[in-house]
Design a protein around this motif. Structure first.
Motif, PDB file in Angstrom:
ATOM      1  N   LEU A 106       0.779  -1.299   0.051  1.00  0.00           N
ATOM      2  CA  LEU A 106      -0.084  -0.008   0.005  1.00  0.00           C
ATOM      3  C   LEU A 106       0.818   1.212  -0.021  1.00  0.00           C
ATOM      4  CD1 LEU A 106      -2.620   1.402   0.036  1.00  0.00           C
ATOM      5  CD2 LEU A 106      -2.786   0.961   2.514  1.00  0.00           C
ATOM      6  N   ARG A 107       1.879   1.221   0.854  1.00  0.00           N
ATOM      7  CA  ARG A 107       2.795   2.329   0.808  1.00  0.00           C
ATOM      8  C   ARG A 107       3.508   2.546  -0.519  1.00  0.00           C
ATOM      9  NH1 ARG A 107       4.379   2.902   6.615  1.00  0.00           N
ATOM     10  NH2 ARG A 107       3.437   4.682   7.311  1.00  0.00           N
ATOM     11  N   LEU A 153      -9.299  -0.713   1.768  1.00  0.00           N
ATOM     12  CA  LEU A 153      -8.125  -0.136   1.706  1.00  0.00           C
ATOM     13  C   LEU A 153      -8.004   1.450   2.303  1.00  0.00           C
ATOM     14  CD1 LEU A 153      -7.284  -0.554  -2.034  1.00  0.00           C
ATOM     15  CD2 LEU A 153      -6.171  -1.714  -0.073  1.00  0.00           C
ATOM     16  N   GLY A 154      -9.296   1.808   2.652  1.00  0.00           N
ATOM     17  CA  GLY A 154      -9.191   3.102   3.273  1.00  0.00           C
ATOM     18  C   GLY A 154      -8.996   2.661   4.739  1.00  0.00           C
ATOM     19  N   MET A 155      -9.441   1.987   5.446  1.00  0.00           N
ATOM     20  CA  MET A 155      -9.288   1.544   6.748  1.00  0.00           C
ATOM     21  C   MET A 155      -7.797   1.306   6.872  1.00  0.00           C
ATOM     22  SD  MET A 155     -10.123   0.972   9.970  1.00  0.00           S
ATOM     23  CE  MET A 155     -11.876   1.153  10.208  1.00  0.00           C
ATOM     24  N   LEU A 157      -5.375   2.205   5.297  1.00  0.00           N
ATOM     25  CA  LEU A 157      -4.716   3.375   5.120  1.00  0.00           C
ATOM     26  C   LEU A 157      -4.776   4.142   6.451  1.00  0.00           C
ATOM     27  CD1 LEU A 157      -3.239   5.299   2.911  1.00  0.00           C
ATOM     28  CD2 LEU A 157      -5.293   6.589   2.743  1.00  0.00           C
ATOM     29  N   ALA A 158      -5.791   4.598   6.934  1.00  0.00           N
ATOM     30  CA  ALA A 158      -5.950   5.231   8.063  1.00  0.00           C
ATOM     31  C   ALA A 158      -5.388   4.574   9.416  1.00  0.00           C
ATOM     32  CB  ALA A 158      -7.469   5.440   8.460  1.00  0.00           C
ATOM     33  N   VAL A 161      -1.132   2.885   7.768  1.00  0.00           N
ATOM     34  CA  VAL A 161      -0.223   3.640   7.111  1.00  0.00           C
ATOM     35  C   VAL A 161      -0.269   5.225   7.862  1.00  0.00           C
ATOM     36  CG1 VAL A 161       0.316   4.920   4.955  1.00  0.00           C
ATOM     37  CG2 VAL A 161      -0.428   2.488   5.163  1.00  0.00           C
ATOM     38  N   LEU A 162      -1.433   5.914   7.762  1.00  0.00           N
ATOM     39  CA  LEU A 162      -1.635   7.111   8.340  1.00  0.00           C
ATOM     40  C   LEU A 162      -1.598   7.291   9.912  1.00  0.00           C
ATOM     41  CD1 LEU A 162      -3.998   8.832   5.641  1.00  0.00           C
ATOM     42  CD2 LEU A 162      -1.644   9.040   5.572  1.00  0.00           C
ATOM     43  N   ARG A 163      -2.094   6.038  10.483  1.00  0.00           N
ATOM     44  CA  ARG A 163      -2.188   5.882  11.785  1.00  0.00           C
ATOM     45  C   ARG A 163      -2.950   6.930  12.567  1.00  0.00           C
ATOM     46  NH1 ARG A 163       1.871   1.853  12.125  1.00  0.00           N
ATOM     47  NH2 ARG A 163       3.755   2.606  11.135  1.00  0.00           N
TER      48      ARG A 163
ATOM     49  N   GLY B 109       1.470  11.677   2.053  1.00  0.00           N
ATOM     50  CA  GLY B 109       1.007  11.058   3.432  1.00  0.00           C
ATOM     51  C   GLY B 109       1.377   9.812   3.373  1.00  0.00           C
ATOM     52  N   ALA B 110       1.374   8.915   2.495  1.00  0.00           N
ATOM     53  CA  ALA B 110       1.389   7.281   2.520  1.00  0.00           C
ATOM     54  C   ALA B 110       2.863   7.060   2.677  1.00  0.00           C
ATOM     55  CB  ALA B 110       0.770   6.797   1.062  1.00  0.00           C
ATOM     56  N   SER B 111       3.691   8.020   2.346  1.00  0.00           N
ATOM     57  CA  SER B 111       5.136   7.355   2.723  1.00  0.00           C
ATOM     58  C   SER B 111       6.011   8.353   3.257  1.00  0.00           C
ATOM     59  CB  SER B 111       5.667   6.951   1.367  1.00  0.00           C
ATOM     60  OG  SER B 111       5.668   8.178   0.297  1.00  0.00           O
ATOM     61  N   ALA B 116       1.891  12.450   6.531  1.00  0.00           N
ATOM     62  CA  ALA B 116       0.643  11.794   7.462  1.00  0.00           C
ATOM     63  C   ALA B 116       0.412  12.644   8.410  1.00  0.00           C
ATOM     64  CB  ALA B 116       1.592  10.631   7.946  1.00  0.00           C
ATOM     65  N   GLN B 120      -3.405  14.147   9.341  1.00  0.00           N
ATOM     66  CA  GLN B 120      -4.169  14.161  10.626  1.00  0.00           C
ATOM     67  C   GLN B 120      -4.676  15.280  11.084  1.00  0.00           C
ATOM     68  OE1 GLN B 120      -2.359  12.222  14.125  1.00  0.00           O
ATOM     69  NE2 GLN B 120      -1.580  10.536  12.854  1.00  0.00           N
ATOM     70  N   THR B 150     -12.153   6.760   6.619  1.00  0.00           N
ATOM     71  CA  THR B 150     -11.768   5.640   5.980  1.00  0.00           C
ATOM     72  C   THR B 150     -12.406   5.443   4.682  1.00  0.00           C
ATOM     73  OG1 THR B 150     -13.325   4.272   7.134  1.00  0.00           O
ATOM     74  CG2 THR B 150     -11.194   4.529   8.144  1.00  0.00           C
ATOM     75  N   GLN B 151     -13.582   5.635   4.666  1.00  0.00           N
ATOM     76  CA  GLN B 151     -14.391   5.495   3.510  1.00  0.00           C
ATOM     77  C   GLN B 151     -14.117   6.733   2.399  1.00  0.00           C
ATOM     78  OE1 GLN B 151     -17.301   2.875   1.807  1.00  0.00           O
ATOM     79  NE2 GLN B 151     -15.360   4.066   0.910  1.00  0.00           N
ATOM     80  N   LEU B 153     -11.470   8.430   2.140  1.00  0.00           N
ATOM     81  CA  LEU B 153      -9.881   8.242   2.008  1.00  0.00           C
ATOM     82  C   LEU B 153      -9.595   7.021   0.787  1.00  0.00           C
ATOM     83  CD1 LEU B 153      -7.920   9.486   4.847  1.00  0.00           C
ATOM     84  CD2 LEU B 153      -8.213  10.674   2.875  1.00  0.00           C
ATOM     85  N   GLY B 154     -10.234   6.096   1.225  1.00  0.00           N
ATOM     86  CA  GLY B 154     -10.279   4.838   0.495  1.00  0.00           C
ATOM     87  C   GLY B 154     -10.777   5.158  -0.794  1.00  0.00           C
ATOM     88  N   LEU B 157      -8.160   7.022  -2.767  1.00  0.00           N
ATOM     89  CA  LEU B 157      -7.037   6.332  -3.056  1.00  0.00           C
ATOM     90  C   LEU B 157      -7.319   5.385  -4.194  1.00  0.00           C
ATOM     91  CD1 LEU B 157      -4.445   5.409  -1.762  1.00  0.00           C
ATOM     92  CD2 LEU B 157      -5.600   3.539  -0.802  1.00  0.00           C
TER      93      LEU B 157
END
Lengths: 192, 192
Positions: A106-107, A153-155, A157-158, A161-163, B109-111, B116, B120, B150-151, B153-154, B157
């Motif tokens: 994903l990253r 994927l959104g879950m 990611l949050a 990855v983004l935490r 934000g993903a890497s 990230a 937030q 999550t939804q 952003l997913g 993405l």
DNA sequence: CGCGTTCGCCAACGGTTGTTGACCAACGGT
DNA sequence: ACCGTTGGTCAACAACCGTTGGCGAACGCG
């Protein structure tokens, strides 16, 4: 039946090769493609950077070898229709937390063309067939599978990855309770 | 009333500064943080790389200046409770497609740790207050807002970053029709 | 015991990156 | 018309990257 698989050269360097792949997965998952350097992977594996090149040809080859994803999605055939959402979400969470391959993919996929294409491959080869088992209208299968992917994927990611703190704080049971109806509806609801 | 804002130095180099930020947004959105080089940004802006350094201090400073996100989320107060899902999804899609700032922020934000954290910040400062207006139990606000994130952003993405063909093929109306009930439930449903 | 093969390290290459400082030219208030 | 301030270019630095080739040493089959 000495070997379980037909291809088992059993080289002397298998331990090193595996150490390289482990370190590569960890680095790709933590840093993404560009910042995960071959030198760092080699240092983690305790060997020389040139060994990585010899065994995997290039950085791209290393990535391709390190990120081989098998979602091991369950057969949804024998399952009651109203449980597929819960089953899928539970399975996804388990797979995602048992190793860091998916986080790495994903990253990398977010800022690397090859990574994005590989993620597309996983979607097409592994999620689409499962969606095929439970979707009503065959024509809607790709769209419904894609919707499912956006939520999962959104879950991921949050959470991984983004935490986002609230997403990290959720328990697995809570996530299943919230997401299962969503996935269930995306896959099996008769109407958009 | 010559100046609308109190701080308006109106320097002679404002055009160059803006050109740099535009080019930076484009590069960050297309390539992510590491592969978006200062040299490439400067080339797109038609100036020397050292100007980027003088005006924004460092690559990190450039990123911070280039990715200033204002979701312009609507006030959900006067809206009927059963329409907040649809309103939010529609608004998100519009904002996401009108400029590439959000794609840049998501890719980076993903890497990238700083990316990230900035994402937030957007979540906390802009999505949380809106969720506060419609969530039943105040204690569940962060979790419900995170589920909404999550939804959204997913979908972003899969559609704008990974470019899953089925997610790209969906029309805006179809996306709203599918996602609105999900967001609606995450924000307002009484029960997990 | 030989000897080809494999494993591993070392040193270096060409290229790219973020960053810096010296230098020139155009502005603009006095 | 002067001269400090600002906008901009150029060349270079040090660091790091992926990648390569050569060399020694350990292995394992005959």
């Amino acid at each position: 039946m000495v070997d379980s698989k037909p291809t088992a050269p059993s080289r002397r360097s298998d331990a090193t090769r595996a150490a390289i792949l482990d370190a590569a997965r960890e680095r790709f998952a933590a840093d993404g493609y560009e910042r995960a350097t071959i030198r760092a992977v080699a240092r983690d594996a305790g060997i020389d950077p040139s060994m990585v090149m010899r065994y995997y040809g290039s950085k791209e080859g290393l990535f391709a070898a390190a990120v081989a994803v098998d979602l091991k999605l369950p057969d949804l055939g024998p399952l009651p229709r109203e449980e597929v959402g819960s089953a899928l979400v539970t399975h996804f969470l388990a797979v995602w937390e048992e190793n860091e391959v998916l986080t790495a993919l994903l990253r990398v996929g977010a800022s690397n063309q090859a990574g994005a294409e590989r993620m597309q491959g996983v979607f097409q080869d592994q999620l689409l067939p499962v969606a095929q088992q439970v979707c009503p209208d065959p024509e809607q299968i790709p769209a419904r599978a894609a919707l499912t992917a956006t939520q999962m994927l959104g879950m991921a990611l949050a959470r991984y990855v983004l935490r986002f703190p609230p997403a990290v704080a959720l328990s697995r049971q809570e996530i299943v309770a919230w997401l299962a109806p969503t996935v269930q509806r995306y896959l099996t609801a008769p109407n958009p």
